[in-house]
Scaffold this motif. Structure first.
Motif, PDB file in Angstrom:
ATOM      1  N   THR A  11       3.965  -9.683   6.587  1.00  9.02           N
ATOM      2  CA  THR A  11       4.625  -8.397   6.363  1.00  9.02           C
ATOM      3  C   THR A  11       5.822  -8.544   5.432  1.00  9.02           C
ATOM      4  OG1 THR A  11       3.924  -7.521   8.500  1.00  9.02           O
ATOM      5  CG2 THR A  11       5.859  -6.516   7.500  1.00  9.02           C
ATOM      6  N   LEU A  14      -2.283  -6.904   8.366  1.00 12.71           N
ATOM      7  CA  LEU A  14      -1.079  -6.076   8.271  1.00 12.71           C
ATOM      8  C   LEU A  14      -1.386  -4.593   8.360  1.00 12.71           C
ATOM      9  CD1 LEU A  14       0.677  -7.907   5.278  1.00 12.71           C
ATOM     10  CD2 LEU A  14       0.661  -8.516   7.717  1.00 12.71           C
ATOM     11  N   ILE A  69       0.916  -1.489   7.412  1.00  9.08           N
ATOM     12  CA  ILE A  69       2.205  -1.068   6.849  1.00  9.08           C
ATOM     13  C   ILE A  69       2.049   0.283   6.167  1.00  9.08           C
ATOM     14  CG2 ILE A  69       4.059  -1.655   5.229  1.00  9.08           C
ATOM     15  CD1 ILE A  69       3.262  -4.584   5.497  1.00  9.08           C
ATOM     16  N   SER A 108       4.471  -0.795  -0.579  1.00 11.08           N
ATOM     17  CA  SER A 108       4.175  -1.704   0.529  1.00 11.08           C
ATOM     18  C   SER A 108       2.743  -1.518   1.029  1.00 11.08           C
ATOM     19  CB  SER A 108       5.172  -1.494   1.669  1.00 11.08           C
ATOM     20  OG  SER A 108       5.059  -0.189   2.204  1.00 11.08           O
ATOM     21  N   ALA A 132       0.025  -4.390   1.228  1.00 10.31           N
ATOM     22  CA  ALA A 132      -0.645  -4.717   2.495  1.00 10.31           C
ATOM     23  C   ALA A 132      -2.159  -4.705   2.326  1.00 10.31           C
ATOM     24  CB  ALA A 132      -0.217  -3.736   3.576  1.00 10.31           C
ATOM     25  N   ILE A 191       6.644   0.297   9.907  1.00 11.74           N
ATOM     26  CA  ILE A 191       6.310  -1.113  10.161  1.00 11.74           C
ATOM     27  C   ILE A 191       6.260  -1.411  11.658  1.00 11.74           C
ATOM     28  CG2 ILE A 191       7.016  -3.518   9.826  1.00 11.74           C
ATOM     29  CD1 ILE A 191       8.452  -2.588   7.265  1.00 11.74           C
TER      30      ILE A 191
END
Length: 279
Positions: free
Chosen positions: A167, A200, A202, A208, A212, A249
């Motif tokens: 992350t 992940l 996210i 982001s 991810a 997150i």
């Protein structure tokens, strides 16, 4: 880190043997005119000591198995900061249950592991796994490699390892470096250990989310050539269950509870699959 080995001392019962009784002879004095011989002493009765009675053994009196004490990594801060897990402990007493059967598992992760650690620990132990956690918020794969090296120096890298990192890498580290570190970690874990890597989930920003997606595709591509590596599809599970993230997150209690359950379930499934293949 200090490792203290423990053992079990079994007490040997002391047997008490009965002693043989002795008889005494009383002297009778003779008169002046007639000598009366003293009576023959009564011969002693033969006395045979009784055989000792063996101790009885029952479930309540059986000795309790002794295990070595927990080994704590003294290189970890004694009082960790708020974003770190407690000192890693290599438990002396194995968990009981199936399919773990007391086997050890090492968990390396960031704040998501820190927040789900207690629930995951309970879930793993309920399935018979004996976990050790190395987790610290905001950490990346380079830190994970350092933790793996530390665990190896202590002889504390078991046959099952869970990695939940990436992350913080997708935010700050370029993709080429991230992939290289993933491959390096898997190379150092080797081909015989069973490794679970949690993907992940996210939604912090468009950037982001793209990173991810890239990471999740990369980890599956890397795992494809490594039969001992299993990717835990956390993103799909979390979104299907609508596990809410309060900042894109991190989760609330429900999300972390689900995360612990699903990671433990994935480890159980992997262990059972390996046993079927071997059997």
């Amino acid at each position: 880190m200090a490792i203290v080995a423990g053992g079990m001392l079994l007490a040997r019962p002391a047997w008490v043997t009965a002693s043989v009784g002795e008889t005494t002879t009383t002297a009778v004095p003779a008169s002046a005119s007639t000598a009366v011989p003293a009576a023959d002493p009564t011969p002693p009765t033969s006395s045979v000591p009784s055989a000792p009675t063996p101790p009885t053994t029952s479930a309540s009196s059986a000795p309790t198995p002794a295990y070595p004490p927990d080994a704590v990594d003294i290189a970890w801060p004694r009082k960790p900061p708020w974003d770190a897990c407690p000192r890693p402990v290599w438990p002396g007493t194995p968990a009981v249950g199936s399919p773990g059967g007391g086997r050890r598992v090492l968990v390396i992760g960031d704040s998501l592991t820190r927040e789900s650690r207690e629930g995951l620990d309970r879930q793993l132990r309920a399935s018979g796994w004996t976990p050790t956690f190395r987790c610290w918020g905001s950490k990346r794969l380079d830190w994970g490699l350092a933790q793996l090296a530390r665990a190896k120096s202590l002889g504390q890298v078991p046959e099952h390892v869970i990695v939940a990192l990436g992350t913080n890498d997708v935010f700050w580290v370029d993709p080429a470096t991230t992939e290289r570190r993933v491959r390096t970690m898997l190379d150092r874990l080797g081909e015989t250990r069973q490794v679970l890597w949690v993907d992940l989930d996210i939604a912090y920003s468009a950037f982001s989310s793209r990173r991810a997606d890239w990471f999740n595709g990369m980890i599956r591509r890397v795992a494809k050539g490594r039969p001992n590596v299993t990717v835990v599809p956390w993103e799909r599970i979390a979104r299907s269950a609508k596990a809410g993230r309060f900042d894109g997150i991190h989760y609330g209690p429900r999300g972390y509870r689900l995360r612990g359950q699903e990671i433990a379930r994935a480890l159980d499934a992997r262990a059972e699959k390996v046993e079927r293949q071997a059997g």
